[in-house]
Design an enzyme around this catalytic site. Structure first.
Site, PDB file in Angstrom:
ATOM      1  N   GLU A 260      -7.157  -0.775   4.397  1.00  0.00           N
ATOM      2  CA  GLU A 260      -7.591  -2.118   4.808  1.00  0.00           C
ATOM      3  C   GLU A 260      -7.650  -2.275   6.321  1.00  0.00           C
ATOM      4  O   GLU A 260      -8.635  -2.763   6.863  1.00  0.00           O
ATOM      5  CB  GLU A 260      -6.648  -3.186   4.218  1.00  0.00           C
ATOM      6  CG  GLU A 260      -7.039  -4.573   4.685  1.00  0.00           C
ATOM      7  CD  GLU A 260      -6.230  -5.693   4.049  1.00  0.00           C
ATOM      8  OE1 GLU A 260      -5.215  -5.422   3.386  1.00  0.00           O
ATOM      9  OE2 GLU A 260      -6.636  -6.849   4.227  1.00  0.00           O
TER      10      GLU A 260
ATOM     11  N   ASP B 259      -3.565  -0.490   0.652  1.00  0.00           N
ATOM     12  CA  ASP B 259      -3.292  -1.818   1.224  1.00  0.00           C
ATOM     13  C   ASP B 259      -1.844  -1.771   1.700  1.00  0.00           C
ATOM     14  O   ASP B 259      -0.905  -1.766   0.903  1.00  0.00           O
ATOM     15  CB  ASP B 259      -3.485  -2.938   0.190  1.00  0.00           C
ATOM     16  CG  ASP B 259      -3.484  -4.301   0.874  1.00  0.00           C
ATOM     17  OD1 ASP B 259      -2.937  -4.385   1.994  1.00  0.00           O
ATOM     18  OD2 ASP B 259      -4.017  -5.258   0.298  1.00  0.00           O
TER      19      ASP B 259
ATOM     20  N   ILE C 280       0.090  -3.888   3.319  1.00  0.00           N
ATOM     21  CA  ILE C 280       0.844  -5.076   2.869  1.00  0.00           C
ATOM     22  C   ILE C 280      -0.152  -5.959   2.120  1.00  0.00           C
ATOM     23  O   ILE C 280      -1.086  -6.496   2.724  1.00  0.00           O
ATOM     24  CB  ILE C 280       1.468  -5.869   4.038  1.00  0.00           C
ATOM     25  CG1 ILE C 280       2.425  -4.996   4.848  1.00  0.00           C
ATOM     26  CG2 ILE C 280       2.199  -7.102   3.496  1.00  0.00           C
ATOM     27  CD1 ILE C 280       3.191  -5.724   5.956  1.00  0.00           C
ATOM     28  N   ASP C 281       0.010  -6.073   0.828  1.00  0.00           N
ATOM     29  CA  ASP C 281      -0.822  -7.023   0.090  1.00  0.00           C
ATOM     30  C   ASP C 281       0.010  -8.289  -0.066  1.00  0.00           C
ATOM     31  O   ASP C 281       1.134  -8.240  -0.580  1.00  0.00           O
ATOM     32  CB  ASP C 281      -1.249  -6.474  -1.267  1.00  0.00           C
ATOM     33  CG  ASP C 281      -2.232  -7.432  -1.923  1.00  0.00           C
ATOM     34  OD1 ASP C 281      -3.268  -7.716  -1.303  1.00  0.00           O
ATOM     35  OD2 ASP C 281      -1.945  -7.935  -3.021  1.00  0.00           O
TER      36      ASP C 281
ATOM     37  N   THR D 225      -0.119 -10.530   2.873  1.00  0.00           N
ATOM     38  CA  THR D 225       0.328 -10.637   4.272  1.00  0.00           C
ATOM     39  C   THR D 225       0.731 -12.076   4.606  1.00  0.00           C
ATOM     40  O   THR D 225       1.721 -12.307   5.309  1.00  0.00           O
ATOM     41  CB  THR D 225      -0.780 -10.144   5.234  1.00  0.00           C
ATOM     42  OG1 THR D 225      -1.046  -8.777   4.922  1.00  0.00           O
ATOM     43  CG2 THR D 225      -0.356 -10.243   6.686  1.00  0.00           C
TER      44      THR D 225
ATOM     45  N   ASP E 184      -7.210  -4.103  -2.796  1.00  0.00           N
ATOM     46  CA  ASP E 184      -6.420  -5.104  -3.526  1.00  0.00           C
ATOM     47  C   ASP E 184      -6.319  -4.756  -5.018  1.00  0.00           C
ATOM     48  O   ASP E 184      -5.443  -5.268  -5.709  1.00  0.00           O
ATOM     49  CB  ASP E 184      -7.073  -6.497  -3.414  1.00  0.00           C
ATOM     50  CG  ASP E 184      -7.169  -6.993  -1.978  1.00  0.00           C
ATOM     51  OD1 ASP E 184      -6.123  -7.057  -1.323  1.00  0.00           O
ATOM     52  OD2 ASP E 184      -8.279  -7.304  -1.514  1.00  0.00           O
TER      53      ASP E 184
HETATM   54  C1  IPD Z   1      -4.929 -10.790   0.007  1.00  0.00           C
HETATM   55  C2  IPD Z   1      -4.152 -10.995  -1.271  1.00  0.00           C
HETATM   56  C3  IPD Z   1      -4.523 -12.279  -1.932  1.00  0.00           C
HETATM   57  C4  IPD Z   1      -6.003 -12.368  -2.170  1.00  0.00           C
HETATM   58  C5  IPD Z   1      -6.740 -12.148  -0.859  1.00  0.00           C
HETATM   59  C6  IPD Z   1      -6.373 -10.819  -0.260  1.00  0.00           C
HETATM   60  P1  IPD Z   1      -3.931  -9.346   2.002  1.00  0.00           P
HETATM   61  O1  IPD Z   1      -4.645  -9.547   0.564  1.00  0.00           O
HETATM   62  O2  IPD Z   1      -4.383  -9.959  -2.176  1.00  0.00           O
HETATM   63  O3  IPD Z   1      -3.895 -12.389  -3.164  1.00  0.00           O
HETATM   64  O4  IPD Z   1      -6.316 -13.611  -2.681  1.00  0.00           O
HETATM   65  O5  IPD Z   1      -8.080 -12.142  -1.071  1.00  0.00           O
HETATM   66  O6  IPD Z   1      -7.098 -10.644   0.936  1.00  0.00           O
HETATM   67  O7  IPD Z   1      -4.869  -9.904   3.019  1.00  0.00           O
HETATM   68  O8  IPD Z   1      -2.656 -10.079   1.956  1.00  0.00           O
HETATM   69  O9  IPD Z   1      -3.805  -7.888   2.075  1.00  0.00           O
HETATM   70 CA    CA Z   2      -3.290  -6.295   3.299  1.00  0.00          CA
END
Ligand code: IPD
Ligand code: CA
Length: 281
Positions: free
Chosen positions: A72, A93, A95-96, A98, A222
């Site tokens: 990412e 990813d 940190i999913d 963030t 994701d």
């Molecule tokens: C997000 C998370 C969130 C989703 C967003 C993503 P991130 O990822 O997965 O649940 O709704 O579209 O971008 O930005 O925290 O890696």
């Molecule tokens: Ca992320």
């Protein structure tokens, strides 16, 4: 059949690295962070996201110099999404969730997947704050902290708990459709939940904590690991229109089984039609 091959070694190294990355999240969660937005003011990134991604890629490259990477933060930095090829490719990813991480909401994780011939072979998702380590290898089952997990056996969407995320409504283009879908879900299910991390929410489908999940406007990192974890737990991950999911532009319906997935597809179609009719009248 679960075969012993190179994947054992890939998995062993991936597991070790993800556990190590978990320590970085644990160290960072209560620390002062350098928070930036990635173009849109609510799409956040911290130095911890970059640190984890750099570490994972560096270590994986030492072990597997010929492998490719789709991460990412690298994509954000370089500004273009690499094409997925048949070569072994790690999708990362770091940190999913963030935004959760920034706010200390303890639903945040690392998501790592290995694809070969465009198929996900290994999926690992780890939330160190809740001590949840989800893993799967193709044809070998799905696990939470080493224990086998299965999706819910519910067959009726009206009796289901369904996760969705309304953040796309921030974009005026999607506002009506998101609210209409949300309304349909509130009326047509036991309830809705919204966690702010796609990867972990997919794991909650896999472990039977929710029956289904719907999200759009997300990316391959994701979804890649969570897709395999759900499939290995007995569930399905398809496109919102009911067809096959395109991992590189995912519009996701994840469900405990095909029946619930289809009922969710129908419910969403009906919600979309209602907006169309309102706009025409
Ligand atoms: C997000 C998370 C969130 C989703 C967003 C993503 P991130 O990822 O997965 O649940 O709704 O579209 O971008 O930005 O925290 O890696
Ligand atoms: Ca992320």
């Amino acid at each position: 059949m679960c075969e012993l091959n190179n994947f054992d070694e890939y998995y062993r190294i991936a597991e070790e690295l993800v556990l190590y990355a978990g320590k970085i999240i644990e160290d960072g969660i209560n620390s002062r962070k350098n928070i930036k937005s990635k173009g849109i003011d609510w799409d956040l990134v911290t130095e911890y996201d970059r640190k984890i991604e750099d570490k994972l890629i560096k270590q994986l490259l030492i072990q597997f110099p010929s492998h490719k990477f789709i991460g990412e933060e690298t994509v954000a930095k370089e500004g273009c999404l690499p094409q997925l090829t048949n070569d072994p490719t790690w999708i990362i990813d770091p940190i999913d969730g963030t935004t959760n991480f920034v706010h200390r909401f303890p639903h945040t994780c690392i998501s790592l997947a290995l694809l070969v011939n465009k198929k996900v072979e290994i999926g690992i998702i780890y939330n160190p704050l809740m001590g949840q380590f989800f893993s799967a290898r193709r044809h070998c089952g799905a696990f939470l902290n080493g224990k086998s997990i299965k999706t819910s056996d519910m067959r009726d969407i009206s009796q289901s708990l369904v996760a969705m995320e309304p953040w796309l409504a921030k974009d005026p283009q999607y506002l009506a459709s998101v609210y209409s879908r949300m309304h349909a879900l509130v009326q047509g299910t036991h309830g809705i939940r919204s966690l702010g991390t796609a990867a972990l929410t997919l794991c909650y489908v896999a472990m039977g904590a929710v029956e289904a999940y719907h999200i759009e406007g997300i990316d391959a990192w994701d979804v890649a690991a969570g897709k395999l974890i759900i499939e290995e737990a007995g569930g399905v991950v398809i496109d919102t229109d009911g067809g096959e999911l395109d991992l590189m532009t995912p519009k996701v319906i994840a469900a405990c089984n095909q029946q619930i997935a289809q009922q969710l597809v129908d419910l969403i179609k009906k919600a979309d039609c209602e907006i169309l009719h309102k706009n025409l009248n």
